[in-house]
Write a protein that holds these residues in place. Structure first.
Motif, mmCIF file in Angstrom:
data_model
loop_
_atom_site.group_PDB
_atom_site.id
_atom_site.type_symbol
_atom_site.label_atom_id
_atom_site.label_comp_id
_atom_site.label_asym_id
_atom_site.label_seq_id
_atom_site.Cartn_x
_atom_site.Cartn_y
_atom_site.Cartn_z
ATOM 1 N N GLU A 1 0.855 -1.187 0.000
ATOM 2 C CA GLU A 1 0.000 0.000 0.000
ATOM 3 C C GLU A 1 0.892 1.240 0.000
ATOM 4 O OE1 GLU A 1 -3.435 1.874 -0.484
ATOM 5 O OE2 GLU A 1 -3.345 -0.297 -0.154
ATOM 6 N N PRO A 2 1.048 1.911 -1.142
ATOM 7 C CA PRO A 2 1.951 3.069 -1.204
ATOM 8 C C PRO A 2 1.373 4.273 -0.470
ATOM 9 C CG PRO A 2 0.778 2.832 -3.272
ATOM 10 C CD PRO A 2 0.402 1.634 -2.436
ATOM 11 N N ASP A 3 2.278 5.150 -0.007
ATOM 12 C CA ASP A 3 1.836 6.360 0.676
ATOM 13 C C ASP A 3 1.816 7.571 -0.254
ATOM 14 O OD1 ASP A 3 4.522 6.727 0.317
ATOM 15 O OD2 ASP A 3 5.032 6.877 2.447
ATOM 16 N N ARG A 4 2.137 7.357 -1.535
ATOM 17 C CA ARG A 4 2.080 8.422 -2.544
ATOM 18 C C ARG A 4 1.350 7.883 -3.765
ATOM 19 N NH1 ARG A 4 8.070 9.368 -3.822
ATOM 20 N NH2 ARG A 4 8.002 7.110 -3.600
ATOM 21 N N ASP A 5 0.768 8.807 -4.575
ATOM 22 C CA ASP A 5 0.080 8.319 -5.767
ATOM 23 C C ASP A 5 1.098 7.938 -6.835
ATOM 24 O OD1 ASP A 5 0.771 10.525 -7.437
ATOM 25 O OD2 ASP A 5 -0.993 11.650 -6.782
ATOM 26 N N VAL A 6 0.611 7.300 -7.893
ATOM 27 C CA VAL A 6 1.496 6.708 -8.896
ATOM 28 C C VAL A 6 2.313 7.768 -9.630
ATOM 29 C CG1 VAL A 6 -0.242 6.717 -10.743
ATOM 30 C CG2 VAL A 6 1.577 5.000 -10.763
ATOM 31 N N TYR A 7 1.760 8.959 -9.816
ATOM 32 C CA TYR A 7 2.492 9.999 -10.531
ATOM 33 C C TYR A 7 3.632 10.559 -9.686
ATOM 34 C CZ TYR A 7 -1.437 9.748 -13.737
ATOM 35 O OH TYR A 7 -2.362 9.291 -14.630
ATOM 36 N N GLU A 8 3.417 10.669 -8.384
ATOM 37 C CA GLU A 8 4.484 11.114 -7.496
ATOM 38 C C GLU A 8 5.609 10.087 -7.457
ATOM 39 O OE1 GLU A 8 2.544 13.735 -3.981
ATOM 40 O OE2 GLU A 8 1.823 11.662 -4.092
ATOM 41 N N ARG A 9 5.250 8.821 -7.401
ATOM 42 C CA ARG A 9 6.284 7.777 -7.395
ATOM 43 C C ARG A 9 7.052 7.784 -8.713
ATOM 44 N NH1 ARG A 9 1.886 4.650 -5.972
ATOM 45 N NH2 ARG A 9 2.275 3.087 -7.583
ATOM 46 N N LEU A 10 6.350 7.934 -9.818
ATOM 47 C CA LEU A 10 6.999 7.944 -11.128
ATOM 48 C C LEU A 10 7.981 9.112 -11.225
ATOM 49 C CD1 LEU A 10 7.184 6.772 -14.008
ATOM 50 C CD2 LEU A 10 5.319 8.309 -14.654
ATOM 51 N N ALA A 11 7.588 10.284 -10.758
ATOM 52 C CA ALA A 11 8.471 11.453 -10.799
ATOM 53 C C ALA A 11 9.696 11.246 -9.926
ATOM 54 C CB ALA A 11 7.704 12.697 -10.355
ATOM 55 N N ASP A 12 9.525 10.534 -8.814
ATOM 56 C CA ASP A 12 10.633 10.283 -7.911
ATOM 57 C C ASP A 12 11.623 9.276 -8.494
ATOM 58 O OD1 ASP A 12 11.987 10.538 -5.347
ATOM 59 O OD2 ASP A 12 11.281 8.508 -4.942
ATOM 60 N N TYR A 13 11.108 8.264 -9.191
ATOM 61 C CA TYR A 13 11.970 7.221 -9.750
ATOM 62 C C TYR A 13 12.797 7.724 -10.941
ATOM 63 C CZ TYR A 13 8.869 3.909 -7.278
ATOM 64 O OH TYR A 13 8.146 3.229 -6.342
ATOM 65 N N SER A 14 12.223 8.591 -11.760
ATOM 66 C CA SER A 14 12.843 8.972 -13.031
ATOM 67 C C SER A 14 13.606 10.281 -12.905
ATOM 68 C CB SER A 14 11.776 9.114 -14.128
ATOM 69 O OG SER A 14 11.128 7.893 -14.374
ATOM 70 N N ASP A 15 14.766 10.342 -13.558
ATOM 71 C CA ASP A 15 15.559 11.567 -13.623
ATOM 72 C C ASP A 15 15.803 11.881 -15.097
ATOM 73 O OD1 ASP A 15 17.326 13.643 -13.483
ATOM 74 O OD2 ASP A 15 18.746 12.662 -12.136
ATOM 75 N N LEU A 16 14.988 12.773 -15.631
ATOM 76 C CA LEU A 16 15.056 13.066 -17.066
ATOM 77 C C LEU A 16 16.240 13.954 -17.420
ATOM 78 C CD1 LEU A 16 11.259 13.674 -17.789
ATOM 79 C CD2 LEU A 16 12.551 11.533 -17.807
ATOM 80 N N THR A 17 16.928 14.477 -16.420
ATOM 81 C CA THR A 17 18.056 15.370 -16.696
ATOM 82 C C THR A 17 19.364 14.620 -16.892
ATOM 83 O OG1 THR A 17 18.615 15.665 -14.343
ATOM 84 C CG2 THR A 17 16.932 17.144 -15.289
#
Length: 298
Positions: A52-68
């Motif tokens: 059961e995550p404590d953040r929504d899927v978009y927040e987790r996705l932003a945290d996992y990925s580093d587009l820079t």
């Protein structure tokens, strides 16, 4: 300037983990491999309702990925094909500095088909898919990866198997004791003399034909498990079948005898011969096998 070689890889699951393990062994990117694998294991657990995550899927996705930074992994959001079509985070891309070449891993739903359409020179996918799609049927069966390339029609595909990754489960013969005559071996010769039902997963019919050979299945009738029955239970009802197994423990719980390992179901390194240049050759040497294994002759 270091050349970049794009490599198609699965987006999730055991095949991608096998690729990451090979990169950790051959290129020394243990931390990166662990990061990607652990992220996807957690997201699989979320999708299956075990975490059961404590953040929504978009927040987790932003945290996992580093587009820079291309040397940091990127992930994507896809719809899962289960009931309710839940969203699932999967692998998308990362670049790995491997000395003479830079490897650009690109997630694909169907890496093998991306190679077939000449989008990539190199990629990883299941050996099963190669058998199902491009290996020709013959009277004799196929027992190992070394047999696969000889059965690919050059007019059908430019893709060839380079080597396996060793994440092996086997398509294995299974039978009830009542089906086997006394002291009989449960092997290809037994199937060749057998007449009756042979239980398999419907999607593996062509694969089983290629693995056993057309002579062996001449007098068998393919039957398929009814949903939601377990495949081992369906094989026990039919008397004889082929199923993927690592240890066979579940099969034994259904009273089944384990026979020959017919074909290794594992992730394989593939190449499209017409797309391979000297840079892809250098990448292939990095990706193909650890030093104590043997590469296939292709």
């Amino acid at each position: 300037m270091t050349a970049t070689v794009r490599v198609a890889v699965p987006r999730k699951g055991r095949p991608l983990e096998a690729v990451l393990e090979r990169l950790a062994t051959n290129v020394g990117v243990d931390d990166l491999a662990d990061e990607i694998a652990s992220t996807l294991r957690y997201e699989k657990s979320v999708t299956k309702g075990r975490s059961e995550p404590d953040r929504d899927v978009y927040e987790r996705l932003a945290d996992y990925s580093d587009l820079t930074d291309p040397l940091r992994p990127e992930f994507s959001l896809l719809r899962d094909d289960r009931d309710g079509m839940p969203r699932r985070i999967v692998f998308d891309s990362v670049e790995i500095d491997a000395g003479d070449v830079r490897l650009h891993l690109v997630g694909r739903e169907e890496p093998f088909r991306a190679l077939r359409t000449h989008e990539f020179a190199l990629g990883f996918d299941s050996a099963d898919l190669v058998l199902e799609e491009v290996v020709s049927l013959d009277t004799d069966g196929i027992a190992n990866l070394a047999d696969v390339n000889a059965r690919i029609d050059p007019m059908e595909s430019d893709v060839r198997v380079v080597s396996g990754l060793g994440d092996t489960v086997y398509h294995t013969l299974m039978a009830t004791p009542e089906t086997l005559p006394p002291k009989a071996d449960l092997d290809r010769d037994f199937v060749r003399d057998y007449q009756g039902p042979l239980c398999i997963s419907p999607r593996y019919e062509r694969l089983v034909e290629a693995v056993l050979g057309t002579d062996a299945i001449e007098h068998v009738d393919f039957v398929y498990p009814d949903e939601p029955a377990e495949e081992e239970a369906a094989i026990a009802d039919a008397g004889l079948g082929v199923y993927l197994t690592v240890t066979g423990s579940t099969a034994r719980e259904h009273g089944l005898v384990l026979g020959d390992h017919l074909f290794p179901s594992e992730t394989v390194l593939l190449e499209n011969r017409t797309e391979v240049d000297r840079h892809a050759d250098a990448a292939k040497d990095l990706l193909s096998v650890p030093t104590d294994e043997t590469q296939l002759v292709v």
